[in-house]
Scaffold this motif. Sequence first.
Motif, PDB file in Angstrom:
ATOM      1  N   PRO A 184      12.297   5.334  -2.797  1.00  0.00           N
ATOM      2  CA  PRO A 184      11.985   3.987  -2.307  1.00  0.00           C
ATOM      3  C   PRO A 184      10.575   3.928  -1.729  1.00  0.00           C
ATOM      4  O   PRO A 184       9.904   4.938  -1.633  1.00  0.00           O
ATOM      5  CB  PRO A 184      13.013   3.808  -1.201  1.00  0.00           C
ATOM      6  CG  PRO A 184      13.216   5.186  -0.664  1.00  0.00           C
ATOM      7  CD  PRO A 184      13.052   6.114  -1.820  1.00  0.00           C
ATOM      8  N   HIS A 185      10.195   2.706  -1.362  1.00  0.00           N
ATOM      9  CA  HIS A 185       8.888   2.499  -0.746  1.00  0.00           C
ATOM     10  C   HIS A 185       8.996   1.660   0.514  1.00  0.00           C
ATOM     11  O   HIS A 185      10.003   0.980   0.733  1.00  0.00           O
ATOM     12  CB  HIS A 185       7.941   1.819  -1.747  1.00  0.00           C
ATOM     13  CG  HIS A 185       7.401   2.791  -2.743  1.00  0.00           C
ATOM     14  ND1 HIS A 185       6.386   3.661  -2.442  1.00  0.00           N
ATOM     15  CD2 HIS A 185       7.771   3.058  -4.028  1.00  0.00           C
ATOM     16  CE1 HIS A 185       6.135   4.415  -3.504  1.00  0.00           C
ATOM     17  NE2 HIS A 185       6.964   4.083  -4.478  1.00  0.00           N
ATOM     18  N   ILE A 186       7.926   1.720   1.304  1.00  0.00           N
ATOM     19  CA  ILE A 186       7.865   0.901   2.508  1.00  0.00           C
ATOM     20  C   ILE A 186       7.679  -0.549   2.079  1.00  0.00           C
ATOM     21  O   ILE A 186       7.304  -0.809   0.930  1.00  0.00           O
ATOM     22  CB  ILE A 186       6.715   1.358   3.430  1.00  0.00           C
ATOM     23  CG1 ILE A 186       5.362   1.298   2.711  1.00  0.00           C
ATOM     24  CG2 ILE A 186       6.978   2.787   3.916  1.00  0.00           C
ATOM     25  CD1 ILE A 186       4.169   1.656   3.598  1.00  0.00           C
ATOM     26  N   PRO A 187       7.944  -1.509   2.963  1.00  0.00           N
ATOM     27  CA  PRO A 187       7.877  -2.914   2.534  1.00  0.00           C
ATOM     28  C   PRO A 187       6.501  -3.322   2.007  1.00  0.00           C
ATOM     29  O   PRO A 187       6.411  -3.964   0.964  1.00  0.00           O
ATOM     30  CB  PRO A 187       8.237  -3.685   3.802  1.00  0.00           C
ATOM     31  CG  PRO A 187       9.101  -2.737   4.591  1.00  0.00           C
ATOM     32  CD  PRO A 187       8.530  -1.374   4.318  1.00  0.00           C
ATOM     33  N   ASN A 188       5.424  -2.982   2.697  1.00  0.00           N
ATOM     34  CA  ASN A 188       4.105  -3.345   2.188  1.00  0.00           C
ATOM     35  C   ASN A 188       3.034  -2.407   2.729  1.00  0.00           C
ATOM     36  O   ASN A 188       3.300  -1.597   3.608  1.00  0.00           O
ATOM     37  CB  ASN A 188       3.772  -4.803   2.520  1.00  0.00           C
ATOM     38  CG  ASN A 188       3.675  -5.000   4.018  1.00  0.00           C
ATOM     39  OD1 ASN A 188       2.772  -4.456   4.662  1.00  0.00           O
ATOM     40  ND2 ASN A 188       4.612  -5.734   4.590  1.00  0.00           N
ATOM     41  N   THR A 189       1.827  -2.543   2.181  1.00  0.00           N
ATOM     42  CA  THR A 189       0.759  -1.583   2.476  1.00  0.00           C
ATOM     43  C   THR A 189       0.207  -1.694   3.891  1.00  0.00           C
ATOM     44  O   THR A 189      -0.489  -0.791   4.346  1.00  0.00           O
ATOM     45  CB  THR A 189      -0.420  -1.767   1.490  1.00  0.00           C
ATOM     46  OG1 THR A 189      -0.881  -3.119   1.594  1.00  0.00           O
ATOM     47  CG2 THR A 189      -0.003  -1.481   0.067  1.00  0.00           C
TER      48      THR A 189
END
Length: 644
Positions: A184-189
């Motif tokens: 998965p990834h974090i919500p945004n940069t």
Amino acid sequence: MINITLPDGAVRQYEKGVSALDIAKSISEGLARKVLAASINGQVRDATRPINEDAFLKLLTWSDGDGKNTFWHSSAHLMAEAVETMFPGVKFWVGPPVENGFYYDMDLGDKKMSEEDLVALEKKMNELAKKNSAYIRKEIPKEEAVKYFSEKGDEYKLDLLSNLNDGEITFYTQGDFTDLCRGPHIPNTSFIKAIKLTSIAGAYWKGNEKNKMLTRVYGVTYPSQKELDEYLAMMEEAKKRDHRKLGKELGIFTMDDDVGPGLPLWMPNGTVIIEELEKLAKETELAAGYKRVVTPHIAKESMYLTSGHLPYYADSMFPPMEMDGEKYYLKAMNCPHHHKIFDAEPKSYKDLPYRLAEYGTCYRYEQSGELFGLMRVRCLHMNDAHIYCTKEQFYDEFKAVNEMYLKYFKIFGIDKYVMRLSLHSPEKLGQKYVDEPELWKETEALVRDVLIKTNTPFVEVQDEAAFYGPKIDVQIWSIIGREFTLATNQVDFAQGRRFKLEFTNQDNKAETPLIIHRAPLGTHERFIGFLLEHYAGKFPLWLAPVQVKVLPISDKFIDYAKSVSDKLKKADIRSEVDDRNEKIGKKIRDTELMRVPYMLVVGEKEMNENKVAVRRQGKGDMGVKTVDEFLTNAIEEIKDRREE
RNA sequence: GCCGUUGUAGCUCAGUGGUAGAGCACUUCCUUGGUAAGGAAGAGGUCAAGGGUUCAAUUCCCUUUAACGGCUCCA
């Protein structure tokens, strides 16, 4: 409505399709700003993915390992986006999080990346991070994914795809960068506030040296500049503890181009430590029923053919010397020599267990790129011993060796290590391992049994065994994070037969003994390298090269200082006088920096009363004592090998 | 072994196409000082090694070598 169970046991109800991030917001906005990912029924997922059924939910933040890993993995994608803007046509392999940060492997084609590029890349990453781009997940049919990367001519991602099935392929996009990724990834940069790209290195594709070498960029990111600064400061501190730096500063060892790479020269201070370690080993081994032996540094080719070390391990041995039509090799291990000592006299079961110990000097032709200070060298002194025993005796013997390890580790205060049960790989029987499937099973079970019955925590790994049997390796990490085997305890069911070692059992039949190879103190090189970092150069009194430094306040007290020092030396305490024409502050500073455990300051008062002003390294003034009082305490501290 | 970076005094490091500098350490002198750096003077370098370009190379290029960061390997 669905039921969401939180880690504290509370159950909350939400609409179906709610995201972990929504749930966080319903708890508190502050929490929502920190959520990086979510553990849903034990699976780490994007915090933004909808939840459609009852679930256990743990919101993952920076303080969770999985939260950090997600953060760093997303940072790798951000870096890839920056690289793509600066190196169009770049092809990416994989970009996972690691212990401290992340890396991404890439094929830059004809282009080369330099250290200066890293600075520009960092700048670009900061720009991109501020764009606040969301990491958008998209499920893609395999066919479409293959088409996408075929058109791009990206053989690396196509290779990854070949191992994936339709229905499990996802793309993640942030900004202008799209990557095949499981997430998965974090919500945004925007979470990524502080960025440091640390190094460029080469790395073989898929870790295979026959493959193409890709460019690997390492980096580390943090949610705040403060945390990054703290991390960088910590790394600077760690460097000060590096055994290579301390070893030079404290006069422990040196390397010289004329002697050769990986061949440390032990200086007087280092030799003191070696001798103290050997003293400890001799005492311990004597008490445990070992006999000491001494063997030559070379042997004929035929012995290594018998042992099985040749030809398979010739690459790791120095090339042979030819003499009188014979090939002689520098020994890379002591076992064959010891086996010959076992074999020199007929043995009865009454002679077993037969334990031979030697601080043996071995030479190994390690690849030039692998040499590393004292930790990986070409000349090493092993705390070696071989125990020849019956199967019935094995359990007790192996257990006793393990207990010896723990006894040593207690003396040195070593608690950060992992015991690794190293097993063979069945598919490599006959190549890397002796082809005796039954004996492997049997001995591996024996070793595991000892560990379990003695409640020793351990991990099991495949394909790390010796060629002649399973082993327990004690793994430690150097201050810069490289992993090493500090000590090893191995079973050998193969060499006994190869050397035709036998004893006469109670039925008057010849039997082959089991052999235990053990090296609880590893090698002097690695062990002292480790101790330097472990103690940050501040050796306990019994190991300290100089134990006491007598510091006269001025020249007038040099004679008294010498008389004190002589008295200590008569009691086998390593003592020196600082008779330089310097002020006391300077003498103390220099002695502190050399990590001498005790400083005895002597001036008018002390001389008149036959006393010394005691100062402990790192602790300061301990008050005035009589010489005898200090001496008695010091002798006790040394005898008990106390850490302080 | 492979990719990349680096090599200047014992140590830590500046610097330059016209044969080199600092701080600490070292030597000598002054100072004889009570718990983390007293002062002055001096000595110390084939600028990793070899080759090339150049009127001239420590500096630019190539090779070798060693160290460092990784990869691979690790009985």
